[in-house]
Design a protein around this motif. Structure first.
Motif: not given
Ligand SMILES: [Zn+2]
Length: 475
Positions: A4, A9, A11, A22, A25, A27
């Motif tokens: 991400c 975040c 991730a 993502c 979130c 993103g």
């Molecule tokens: Zn994210």
């Protein structure tokens, strides 16, 4: 892996997970990978491959495969994309007020646009994932590219296009390649919305520029450009801005080459949009921390040298969200996009490089296109936004006349022949919905070159030649 882009975040997801944003979130995602090869050996290795007839070495994308997140035995789907020329462009340089200008012509790809460099990677990934159907929403060039690569890969292919808003040439390419062309009542952004819903289907793979593998393929253009220039970094690289995948890809490509130590600094990456479809340029103009460059021209939000140093590369995350334009309009259909999906990635790239974002008028684009034509090169309307934008940036003092500038042309001149013919006959209307009666919308054919009717006699032809000025004498 895929990561991400939002630093708060961050991730991480497996490389072969079929996601586009993502899941934590929402993103955008970056592909990140490490090359096993010693970076110092890469330039010589890439040069050796230029003399090889192996399919993947003949591709201007897969030649740089150490930069790509694919295993050595990946089922590559290639049409020998990339390998696009760089041209010295003295006519365009003089027009812009520069000593020299280089054109990188991505319109010389197999289907006539820069999209092929990303599509080869995305369709290869589609085979790896084992999907049956690939889909995209398109203003035309992506459709033509996807149709060709899907046909090569023997995948079913569906294309959503806004009805009546793409050029015949692009539509013809998609039809010829056997794609299911689905015309929508609505604009490109409507098509994007529908297609995101479709992507929830297990057997369908979405290959719009939100697809991170498209960006991976496209970023190799940065490597090819620098390879062609003997690894000399230009001062400025200027790209047209629509969905902002191109600027994202160039930014990622240059940043990765710098991380590998192949270049020691980044070129300033600037993006030019059409005035009627300029949400990204508006974001720059509205952002108070970026003072407009000195100069009388409205529409330019340059980064003055003094303010540039204040911006760190992570600053993009603190910017306000881009406000989409609901009814984008421009004759440059390839960049007629009101809600660019990759704006955060593009913003990150522009800020990291100290570049800028601006918009140009339909008239500026039309004239710049004619100038590029007189170079013997030619391009589609959207591509000409670069030369129009550079002219503006030179006038505003953002680019110095002696700086080393590369303009990226994204589409071939034959992508939109109607536009060129109308310009030269002074019948080009700045608003596609206007009628020929609306004189106010008519663009001037500043560098027009209309056909002339002559009698079929030697004398008449010699007279016609005498009256027709030699190319560039009238500039
Ligand atoms: Zn994210």
């Amino acid at each position: 892996m895929q990561r991400c882009i939002d630093p708060s975040c961050g991730a991480r997801f497996e490389l072969n997970q079929r996601i586009y944003v993502c899941s934590r979130c929402g993103g955008l995602l970056d592909v990140v990978q490490e090359s096993a090869t010693d970076p110092e050996q890469l330039p010589a290795l890439w040069t050796r491959r230029l003399a090889s007839f192996e399919t993947r070495n003949q591709s201007g994308v897969w030649r740089y495969r150490e930069l790509l997140p694919f295993a050595d035995d990946a089922p590559i789907v290639s049409l020998a994309e990339g390998n696009t020329p760089i041209y010295d462009a003295p006519v365009s340089a003089a027009y812009c007020g520069l000593h020299a200008l280089t054109l990188k012509h991505q319109g010389c790809n197999p289907t006539g646009s820069f999209k092929d460099t990303g599509m080869t990677a995305a369709i290869t990934q589609a085979l790896i994932l084992g999907v049956q159907t690939v889909v995209c929403a398109s203003t035309g060039n992506t459709a033509a590219s996807l149709a060709a690569y899907a046909a090569r890969a023997k995948l079913q292919c569906a294309i959503l296009v806004p009805r009546g808003q793409i050029s015949n040439a692009k539509l013809a390419q998609s039809l010829d390649c056997g794609a299911a062309v689905l015309e929508l009542d609505g604009n490109f952004d409507d098509a994007m919305r529908v297609i995101r819903e479709l992507a929830e289907e297990e057997s369908i793979y979405l290959v719009n520029s939100i697809n991170p593998f498209r960006i991976e393929g496209q970023k190799t253009v940065a490597a090819e450009l620098l390879h062609q220039r003997g690894w000399r970094v230009p001062d400025h690289v200027v790209v047209p801005g629509g969905n902002l995948g191109n600027s994202t890809a160039f930014g990622k490509g240059f940043a990765e080459l710098k991380n590998l130590g192949l270049i020691d600094h980044l070129p300033r990456l600037s993006v030019v949009q059409a005035e009627g479809a300029a949400p990204f340029a508006r974001l720059f103009e509205s952002e108070g921390r970026l003072s407009p460059a000195a100069g009388p021209t409205a529409g330019t939000a340059g980064v003055s040298p003094a303010s540039r140093s204040q911006h760190s590369t992570s600053d993009w995350n603190a910017w306000p969200a881009l406000t989409p334009m609901e009814h984008p309009h421009t004759l440059a259909t390839a960049i007629k996009i009101g809600a660019p999906v990759s704006w955060q990635k593009a913003l990150r790239a522009v800020l990291a490089s100290g570049g800028t974002v601006l918009s140009v008028s339909e008239q500026e684009m039309a004239d710049a296109k004619a100038i590029i034509g007189r170079e013997g090169v030619g391009c589609e309307p959207a591509s000409a936004s670069t030369v129009a934008g550079i002219k503006r940036l030179v006038a505003d003092g953002v680019i110095a006349p002696n700086e080393d500038v590369v303009a990226v042309l994204t589409g071939h001149v034959l992508k939109d022949t109607d536009y060129a013919i109308k310009y030269h006959q002074e019948n080009l209307l700045s608003d596609g919905d206007a009628t020929e009666m609306t004189e106010g919308h008519k663009l001037a054919g500043t560098y027009r070159n209309p056909p002339t009717l002559v009698q079929a006699t030697k004398a008449a032809i010699l007279e016609g030649l005498r009256r027709h000025p030699r190319v560039n004498d009238t500039l």
